[in-house]
Design an enzyme around this catalytic site. Structure first.
Site, mmCIF file in Angstrom:
data_model
loop_
_atom_site.group_PDB
_atom_site.id
_atom_site.type_symbol
_atom_site.label_atom_id
_atom_site.label_comp_id
_atom_site.label_asym_id
_atom_site.label_seq_id
_atom_site.Cartn_x
_atom_site.Cartn_y
_atom_site.Cartn_z
ATOM 1 N N VAL A 500 0.824 -1.210 0.000
ATOM 2 C CA VAL A 500 0.000 0.000 0.000
ATOM 3 C C VAL A 500 0.857 1.259 0.000
ATOM 4 O O VAL A 500 2.054 1.215 0.268
ATOM 5 C CB VAL A 500 -0.957 0.015 1.214
ATOM 6 C CG1 VAL A 500 -1.889 -1.178 1.163
ATOM 7 C CG2 VAL A 500 -0.169 0.013 2.524
ATOM 8 N N GLU A 501 0.220 2.396 -0.293
ATOM 9 C CA GLU A 501 0.884 3.704 -0.382
ATOM 10 C C GLU A 501 2.043 3.679 -1.373
ATOM 11 O O GLU A 501 3.089 4.286 -1.146
ATOM 12 C CB GLU A 501 1.392 4.140 1.005
ATOM 13 C CG GLU A 501 0.304 4.514 1.974
ATOM 14 C CD GLU A 501 -0.256 5.910 1.749
ATOM 15 O OE1 GLU A 501 0.064 6.502 0.714
ATOM 16 O OE2 GLU A 501 -1.018 6.382 2.583
ATOM 17 N N GLY A 502 1.885 2.971 -2.475
ATOM 18 C CA GLY A 502 2.938 2.852 -3.476
ATOM 19 C C GLY A 502 3.699 1.563 -3.278
ATOM 20 O O GLY A 502 4.325 1.354 -2.241
#
Length: 824
Positions: A500-502
């Protein structure tokens, strides 16, 4: 010798001036003085005159602006503009959205350590500490991760209620809007503590306090929007989520296909100007329970209702969950870590322009807004989660390794287990320092774009490795799920933080060095901006200053890198005490090496560099480990340079330095232009690679710290939930360690006597009775051994279930409902 002396003087003066970064005029004067001395000492006059002419040919054109600018700077500006990689608007926005703190020094080749060491020590206020010790501690006590993950696949109602009533969703919302008004550092501390007991609870609290409507409203919202939504978000009347990712736009969020058309429509019974949204989002945390949804979309105005621009750009809007046409889908099921997550879709969802975050003025500014706020999620939520899990794993598994015995010996005494324990401790120490340093930067008002990507990538990776080592040491204890298992869910959840978040692969190979090489470099951004100035005179003047500053900078770093490699960084001034001074010297060396590699790569590869992801990833590793090592040294100083922590610092530091040299070696051996790679090897590693992984002796010391009650172990455990209670099996194991250590001499005495006796008792209680009768142990010692047996059983026991319990569990019935749909 008389012939070589003038040229030797020329080289020595040049190297000295480059190392100390003296001005060109100073170098020319110093070199001329040395050449005069050579003349007077009888050096060959022809050689001396030749060296003098060489100095004049270099110095005069560069020192006289009337010669330098038209004949050198202007042609180089033309070459530079062709070399400059084209930047899209989104790339330019990403580069300009962050601030640069100490990480900029790591690209300088000569870090100003005073800038780091004089930063204020990260500290909570009395109010924040009271909240951490009060409501946050109580929330941890209430948390039963087995019940959440296995039975309910959700938080129980009383936990939802407690979180809302006590302001956990409004940690960073200012008090004037009903929030707690806590700092980013406090946000980090809360998430770290919650993550040590349940990643589901930590993510539930973390998301509303990171990337979401509240953060965006505080930065960009109109006063009316703040007054309307922030109090409701702070007390939980509104549960937020932010819908960014979709099936066709994951890491490349700028390509989102979701769109909004400017048009007239009805809102609350009134015909107003607004946007009709069509969206398809997935992986949205808190979506299934959200009441207020932030949506990112591309905004179009085909009828020119707002002006001449048709493609307005990425924009952000607030959409109530009950808006007509918006549909929140069924839940996603993330790897046995059932935090609320799901898809959101919508067709012709109308909202007025007043629902744009920041109002109409911020239409089309969504990408910049996201770039400026994404650092909160990357800087705090995910690194803090990894820190909490790693630190809890270190002290819990360290205790378990002392309690659990095989072949009459604590398993932590076996060298193979020692290696894993040392890695866990080193990763926990580094993760703790890195996550706190990055959160402290946010608390100081910085927007740490580069450190946030470093923290996100490396904390989650180190957390995953620590979880893996914990599972290896625990063996069967780790793989059997149940209320007694404190590690299995963390292992299952580790890939979630990686993703998540990249996604981490993209973060490492594209973002860390890609942003850092431009944002943190002292000259590159100045050159880029000056080359784009409209005024020709100003463009030449500013590019001239930046270009020749950069050239001197590059020469200096090449000399410094070579000198440090030659001397093994044993010479040179550096801060710190007798233990840490050599660490700062090593970082000086690798900072210079990084600068040399960055300049060479950008000069020779230009725009192609961003497609050389392996090279970019390795250089990103160098920058990251420099930042991590710096964070650890700052942490050590802030703690008062405790002697007990030196093995932990040494292990984590040597591990970081070994990774730096491994990354540099890989970058040089695979440099696209092979002769350049060979030449750079001579500059950076003139005597070959020297760094090595931490030694077995050091690993033994670190592993012993984890298995022994001591101040260093207590400092490592600061900020995680180790309170022993029914719902915290890890906390119970941690609490057992002092009792186990105290009982070990009695246990050894008893077992030795038992081995040398001829008693026939097979049951433990009967053996204890015999031991008291024979005088091997006292009655009090018998009680001590009984307690030790109970402690050991609680630590090593695993759960079992009636088959019907497993069949009737929430996941079993969920599988029965999902399978037919999947098959269809």
């Amino acid at each position: 010798m008389s012939i070589a002396l003038p040229f030797l003087a020329f080289l020595v003066a040049s190297a000295f001036a480059a190392y100390h970064r003296l001005r060109l005029a100073v170098w020319a004067a110093m070199t001329a003085t040395l050449l005069v001395a050579c003349w007077l000492l009888g050096a060959n006059h022809v050689a001396t005159i030749t060296a003098g002419v060489l100095v004049a040919l270099i110095a005069l054109p560069l020192l006289i602006p009337q010669l330098r600018k038209p004949f050198i700077t202007t042609p180089l500006l033309g070459f530079y503009t062709k070399l400059l990689p084209p930047l899209s608007d989104t790339e330019r926005t990403a580069l300009e959205s962050g601030t640069v703190g100490f990480e900029g020094q790591l690209f300088s080749g000569k870090p100003d350590w005073n800038q780091l060491l004089t930063l204020p020590k990260p500290q909570l206020t009395a109010e924040e500490q009271a909240f951490l010790d009060g409501p946050c501690e109580e929330l941890c006590r209430m948390t039963d991760d087995w019940d959440i993950c296995h039975v309910r696949a959700d938080l129980p109602p009383e936990l939802w209620d407690y979180i809302k009533r006590n302001g956990f969703f409004g940690l960073n919302i200012p008090k004037e809007y009903g929030g707690l008004g806590f700092s980013a550092l406090m946000n980090h501390k809360v998430i770290q503590k919650l993550a040590s007991i349940s990643s589901v609870v930590s993510s539930t609290v973390g998301v509303p306090n990171s990337l979401g409507p509240a953060e965006l409203l505080m930065h960009y919202g109109t006063e009316e929007q703040k007054q309307q939504y922030l109090p409701r978000l702070a007390d939980g009347r509104e549960v937020p989520c932010f819908a960014l990712t979709g099936p066709f736009a994951g890491s490349d969020a700028t390509s989102i296909p979701d769109y909004g058309i400017v048009c007239m429509g009805e809102w609350n019974g009134i015909n107003v100007l607004g946007i009709k949204l069509t969206l398809n989002k997935r992986y949205i945390t808190l979506a299934p329970v959200a009441t207020l949804i932030g949506v990112a979309f591309r905004m179009y105005d085909p009828d020119g209702l707002l002006g001449d621009k048709r493609d307005i750009g990425i924009s952000l809007a607030l959409v109530p969950a009950d808006t007509q046409g918006l549909e929140i889908g069924r839940r996603h099921f993330p790897l046995n870590s059932p935090f609320q997550n799901g898809p959101i879709t919508g067709k012709d969802v109308f909202v007025p322009l007043s629902q744009l975050i920041g109002g109409e003025d911020y239409a089309g500014q969504g990408w910049r807004m996201l770039m400026e706020c994404l650092s909160i999620g990357r800087s705090i939520t995910l690194p803090s989660t990894a820190s909490g899990g790693s630190k809890m794993g270190a002290v819990t598994v360290g205790s378990y390794a002392r309690i659990r015995k095989q072949f009459g010996l604590s398993i932590g005494r076996f060298e193979g287990v020692e290696e894993a324990l040392a890695r866990i401790a080193g990763n926990a120490y580094a993760t703790s320092a890195l996550s706190e340093a990055t959160a402290a930067a946010v608390a100081r008002g910085e927007n740490p774009a580069v450190p946030s990507t470093i923290a996100k990538y490396h904390c989650t990776e180190m957390g995953r490795k620590a979880a893996m080592d914990c599972m290896d040491i625990l063996g069967g204890k780790g793989i059997i799920l149940g209320p007694r298992n404190f590690a299995g869910r963390s292992w299952q959840a580790a890939p979630i933080a990686i993703t998540v978040e990249g996604a981490n692969i993209m973060t490492r190979s594209l973002m860390i060095f890609g942003q850092g090489a431009i944002l943190c470099h002292p000259w590159v951004m100045k050159e880029m901006k000056s080359a784009q100035l409209a005024d020709p005179v100003e463009r030449i003047d500013q590019f001239d200053a930046a270009l020749f500053g950069h050239i001197g900078f590059a020469i200096s770093n090449a000399v410094r890198s070579w000198w440090f490699g030659l001397t093994g960084t044993n010479i040179g001034s550096a801060p710190g005490d007798d233990d840490t001074r050599r660490y700062f010297r090593k970082l000086n060396r690798y900072s210079a090496a990084l600068a040399v590699m960055a300049d060479t790569s950008m000069l020779l590869l230009g725009g192609k560099l961003k497609f050389k992801e392996s090279l970019s990833g390795r250089l990103g590793d160098v920058l990251s480990q420099l930042y991590i090592a710096s964070s650890m040294l700052k942490r050590h100083q802030d703690a008062g340079n405790p002697v007990g922590d030196q093995p932990l610092l040494a292990y984590a530091f040597h591990d970081a330095v070994n990774k730096i040299e491994t990354a540099l070696s890989g970058a040089l051996r695979n440099f696209p232009i092979r002769p350049v790679g060979w030449l750079l090897w001579l500059v950076i590693f003139p005597l070959g690679r020297r760094a090595q992984a931490p030694s077995d002796r050091l690993g033994h010391k670190v592993a012993s710290l984890l298995m022994t009650p001591c101040d260093a172990r207590e400092r490592l455990a600061e900020g995680v939930f180790t309170t022993p209670c029914a719902n915290n099996p890890g906390g119970r194991i941690v609490s057992y360690l002092p009792k186990v250590v105290m009982a070990e001499p009695v246990e050894r005495k008893f077992l030795k006597a038992l081995k040398n006796s001829d008693i026939e008792a097979l049951e433990f209680d009967a053996q204890l009775d015999e031991g008291v009768r024979e005088g091997w142990i006292t009655a009090d010692e018998r009680k001590q051994l009984e307690e030790l047996r109970a402690i050991t059983l609680d630590a090593i026991m695993v759960d079992d279930f009636d088959p019907e319990e497993l069949r009737s569990a929430g996941y079993a019935s969920l599988h029965g409902r999902i399978a037919p749909r999947a098959a269809a």
